[in-house]
Write a protein that holds these residues in place. Sequence first.
Motif, mmCIF file in Angstrom:
data_model
loop_
_atom_site.group_PDB
_atom_site.id
_atom_site.type_symbol
_atom_site.label_atom_id
_atom_site.label_comp_id
_atom_site.label_asym_id
_atom_site.label_seq_id
_atom_site.Cartn_x
_atom_site.Cartn_y
_atom_site.Cartn_z
ATOM 1 N N ASN A 54 0.833 -1.203 0.000
ATOM 2 C CA ASN A 54 0.000 0.000 0.000
ATOM 3 C C ASN A 54 0.871 1.258 0.000
ATOM 4 O OD1 ASN A 54 0.823 0.427 2.712
ATOM 5 N ND2 ASN A 54 -0.914 -0.769 3.485
ATOM 6 N N GLN A 55 0.223 2.409 -0.113
ATOM 7 C CA GLN A 55 0.975 3.652 -0.236
ATOM 8 C C GLN A 55 1.797 3.952 1.013
ATOM 9 O OE1 GLN A 55 1.183 5.464 -3.150
ATOM 10 N NE2 GLN A 55 2.882 6.404 -2.008
ATOM 11 N N SER A 56 1.242 3.631 2.170
ATOM 12 C CA SER A 56 1.963 3.890 3.408
ATOM 13 C C SER A 56 3.266 3.094 3.470
ATOM 14 C CB SER A 56 1.088 3.540 4.616
ATOM 15 O OG SER A 56 1.805 3.688 5.816
ATOM 16 N N THR A 57 3.197 1.838 3.057
ATOM 17 C CA THR A 57 4.395 0.999 3.064
ATOM 18 C C THR A 57 5.394 1.480 2.028
ATOM 19 O OG1 THR A 57 3.062 -0.891 3.783
ATOM 20 C CG2 THR A 57 5.239 -1.361 2.884
ATOM 21 N N LYS A 58 4.900 1.874 0.864
ATOM 22 C CA LYS A 58 5.798 2.453 -0.145
ATOM 23 C C LYS A 58 6.539 3.658 0.414
ATOM 24 C CE LYS A 58 3.450 1.351 -4.523
ATOM 25 N NZ LYS A 58 2.809 1.942 -5.725
ATOM 26 N N ASP A 59 5.789 4.518 1.095
ATOM 27 C CA ASP A 59 6.401 5.718 1.660
ATOM 28 C C ASP A 59 7.501 5.367 2.645
ATOM 29 O OD1 ASP A 59 4.677 7.274 0.164
ATOM 30 O OD2 ASP A 59 3.360 7.784 1.841
ATOM 31 N N GLN A 60 7.244 4.354 3.474
ATOM 32 C CA GLN A 60 8.245 3.954 4.457
ATOM 33 C C GLN A 60 9.506 3.429 3.781
ATOM 34 O OE1 GLN A 60 7.898 4.437 7.902
ATOM 35 N NE2 GLN A 60 6.193 5.594 7.051
ATOM 36 N N ILE A 61 9.337 2.640 2.745
ATOM 37 C CA ILE A 61 10.489 2.074 2.036
ATOM 38 C C ILE A 61 11.298 3.174 1.357
ATOM 39 C CG2 ILE A 61 11.167 0.599 0.101
ATOM 40 C CD1 ILE A 61 8.784 -1.214 0.813
ATOM 41 N N VAL A 62 10.599 4.030 0.620
ATOM 42 C CA VAL A 62 11.295 5.082 -0.127
ATOM 43 C C VAL A 62 11.924 6.103 0.825
ATOM 44 C CG1 VAL A 62 11.000 6.960 -1.796
ATOM 45 C CG2 VAL A 62 9.846 4.763 -2.158
ATOM 46 N N GLY A 63 11.217 6.436 1.912
ATOM 47 C CA GLY A 63 11.754 7.386 2.879
ATOM 48 C C GLY A 63 13.047 6.895 3.503
ATOM 49 N N GLN A 64 13.117 5.602 3.802
ATOM 50 C CA GLN A 64 14.344 5.055 4.372
ATOM 51 C C GLN A 64 15.489 5.099 3.359
ATOM 52 O OE1 GLN A 64 13.716 1.355 6.926
ATOM 53 N NE2 GLN A 64 11.635 1.671 6.173
ATOM 54 N N ALA A 65 15.176 4.834 2.097
ATOM 55 C CA ALA A 65 16.207 4.899 1.063
ATOM 56 C C ALA A 65 16.724 6.323 0.901
ATOM 57 C CB ALA A 65 15.656 4.374 -0.267
ATOM 58 N N TYR A 66 15.819 7.315 0.954
ATOM 59 C CA TYR A 66 16.250 8.717 0.894
ATOM 60 C C TYR A 66 17.169 9.050 2.073
ATOM 61 C CZ TYR A 66 13.424 10.684 -2.937
ATOM 62 O OH TYR A 66 12.912 11.027 -4.160
ATOM 63 N N PHE A 67 16.807 8.571 3.265
ATOM 64 C CA PHE A 67 17.644 8.847 4.435
ATOM 65 C C PHE A 67 19.037 8.267 4.268
ATOM 66 C CE2 PHE A 67 19.593 7.288 8.315
ATOM 67 C CZ PHE A 67 19.710 8.454 9.043
ATOM 68 N N ILE A 68 19.116 7.013 3.843
ATOM 69 C CA ILE A 68 20.422 6.370 3.712
ATOM 70 C C ILE A 68 21.239 7.043 2.622
ATOM 71 C CG2 ILE A 68 21.598 4.211 3.117
ATOM 72 C CD1 ILE A 68 19.278 2.732 4.516
ATOM 73 N N ARG A 69 20.580 7.446 1.521
ATOM 74 C CA ARG A 69 21.327 8.157 0.487
ATOM 75 C C ARG A 69 21.841 9.491 1.014
ATOM 76 N NH1 ARG A 69 18.745 9.480 -5.381
ATOM 77 N NH2 ARG A 69 17.917 11.304 -4.276
ATOM 78 N N ALA A 70 21.033 10.158 1.831
ATOM 79 C CA ALA A 70 21.480 11.412 2.436
ATOM 80 C C ALA A 70 22.711 11.187 3.302
ATOM 81 C CB ALA A 70 20.355 12.025 3.270
ATOM 82 N N LEU A 71 22.692 10.151 4.117
ATOM 83 C CA LEU A 71 23.841 9.843 4.972
ATOM 84 C C LEU A 71 25.069 9.539 4.125
ATOM 85 C CD1 LEU A 71 25.142 9.237 7.709
ATOM 86 C CD2 LEU A 71 24.166 6.927 7.581
ATOM 87 N N ALA A 72 24.878 8.788 3.038
ATOM 88 C CA ALA A 72 26.002 8.431 2.172
ATOM 89 C C ALA A 72 26.626 9.678 1.550
ATOM 90 C CB ALA A 72 25.537 7.459 1.087
ATOM 91 N N TYR A 73 25.801 10.584 1.047
ATOM 92 C CA TYR A 73 26.360 11.804 0.454
ATOM 93 C C TYR A 73 26.950 12.730 1.512
ATOM 94 C CZ TYR A 73 25.220 10.924 -4.403
ATOM 95 O OH TYR A 73 25.206 10.399 -5.677
ATOM 96 N N PHE A 74 26.392 12.714 2.706
ATOM 97 C CA PHE A 74 26.979 13.474 3.808
ATOM 98 C C PHE A 74 28.397 12.974 4.087
ATOM 99 C CE2 PHE A 74 27.830 14.007 8.370
ATOM 100 C CZ PHE A 74 27.620 15.373 8.520
ATOM 101 N N ASP A 75 28.559 11.651 4.124
ATOM 102 C CA ASP A 75 29.879 11.075 4.386
ATOM 103 C C ASP A 75 30.852 11.372 3.246
ATOM 104 O OD1 ASP A 75 29.106 10.093 6.849
ATOM 105 O OD2 ASP A 75 28.524 8.135 6.066
#
Length: 456
Positions: free
Chosen positions: A129-150
């Motif tokens: 469902n949309q809520s689960t999609k949001d959770q998956i994509v949001g976590q990927a955005y966070f990890i990508r943010a951390l990677a580019y921060f590093d």
Amino acid sequence: MKKAIYILSFFSILSFSSCEKYLDVEPRASVSDKQTIYDNASSQTALTGVYAALASGSYYGTTFQSIGYLNGDNIQWTGSQSQVQEFINHNVSADNSTISSAWSAIYLTISRANQVIQKVPGVTDPLLNQSTKDQIVGQAYFIRALAYFDLARTWGSVPLITKPTETATDNSGIPRSPQNEVYAQVLNDLDKAEPLLTETTDRHRATRKTVWALKSRYYLYRGDWANAELYATKLIVDNANYKLLKPFGSFFQNDARATQESVFELFYSAAETNGHRGQWQPQQNGGTRQWAPNDAFVALVNDPLIGGTRSVLVAKDNQNRWYGNLYYRSPATDPSYLIRIAELYLIRAEARSNQAPDGATVANDKLAGAIADLNAVRDRAGLAGTPAVTKANVLLAIENERRVEFAFEPHRWFDLVRTGRASVVLNITDVRKYLMPIPNDQLLIDPALGPNNPGY
């Protein structure tokens, strides 16, 4: 091509054991990309692969973390590999394999995150469902943010790759973006992650609270003191879920994990271990003790007026040698601690101090608040309140507190670089050494990455 990890396709690099069935497909050239993330199960598995890359031995498992503390002034190298001594001597070469491994691992993580961000929103599956999609994509955005921060804080100017890799040459020829643009990408990803994630507490997976914590660190590095304070406060006031535990060792000793001290830590199991402990533990405990606390740090952490209860970070082996004891479990299931609530207290202390005018004393509300935050961390370590009462002395006290508090976590080097103190504290005469070199093997594969950072 084999070492150009940052340009490899998602399908040739995703190798986490739990993903094996998902990846049992034909060679990339003969498989439609649409088959790779196509339903709820494959979407969840792809996200697991992103976390696996983040936790890998070359990223937060060991290698990247070592850049953060070997470059500092707490650690000595006891082995024979000159490439590790290069960090301690602050003269890292572009051929250093640690640098190359960390670079590749971070871009591998970004590659996996890009796949999730691009593909999951278009998946049609009644179980997703949309809520689960949001959770998956949001976590990927966070990890990508951390990677580019590093990447930004380690190398400065790096390629920005935000689209999935379709072929092995897709990302070849992309020039490096300036450091400010890389940092802008970090904030952009965090801003996208924040509304997608829920305001829940999960110490092993990214949530909106995890985003707030990384935003606080981000704003600290960028010198935006008001926002650094704002986002740190969001977690500090949530004392039902986050608190400084007494004594200091409570968050890691006795096989503890996911305590109230932890904001975000990476989980390891007996099947998927964290190799970090092998570098720290002595031979009697099955390790190599190839890096160890140096004499200066041993003196600091064992000083009851400086280290307090943080002396549990070190121990002596059967040859009367000191070793680091943050990573100690057997099998090696120690978490990697990415964000602790102690960091948020010290971020807020530093941010508040910097908002006080020069020459301010404890009569200033911001400085008084900074001292209170600093003393909270000191009290947890069994120490009396700081004697510092002026802005300059409080900032120095915070710097010294962070040195001991996060001695075996990847902060010390980056702290000294971002505050401009590395030249004084570490006696680095060439400020160009504040950034690591772009790995030579990557420059040979893709000349568009050049020229190297100045000084290399």
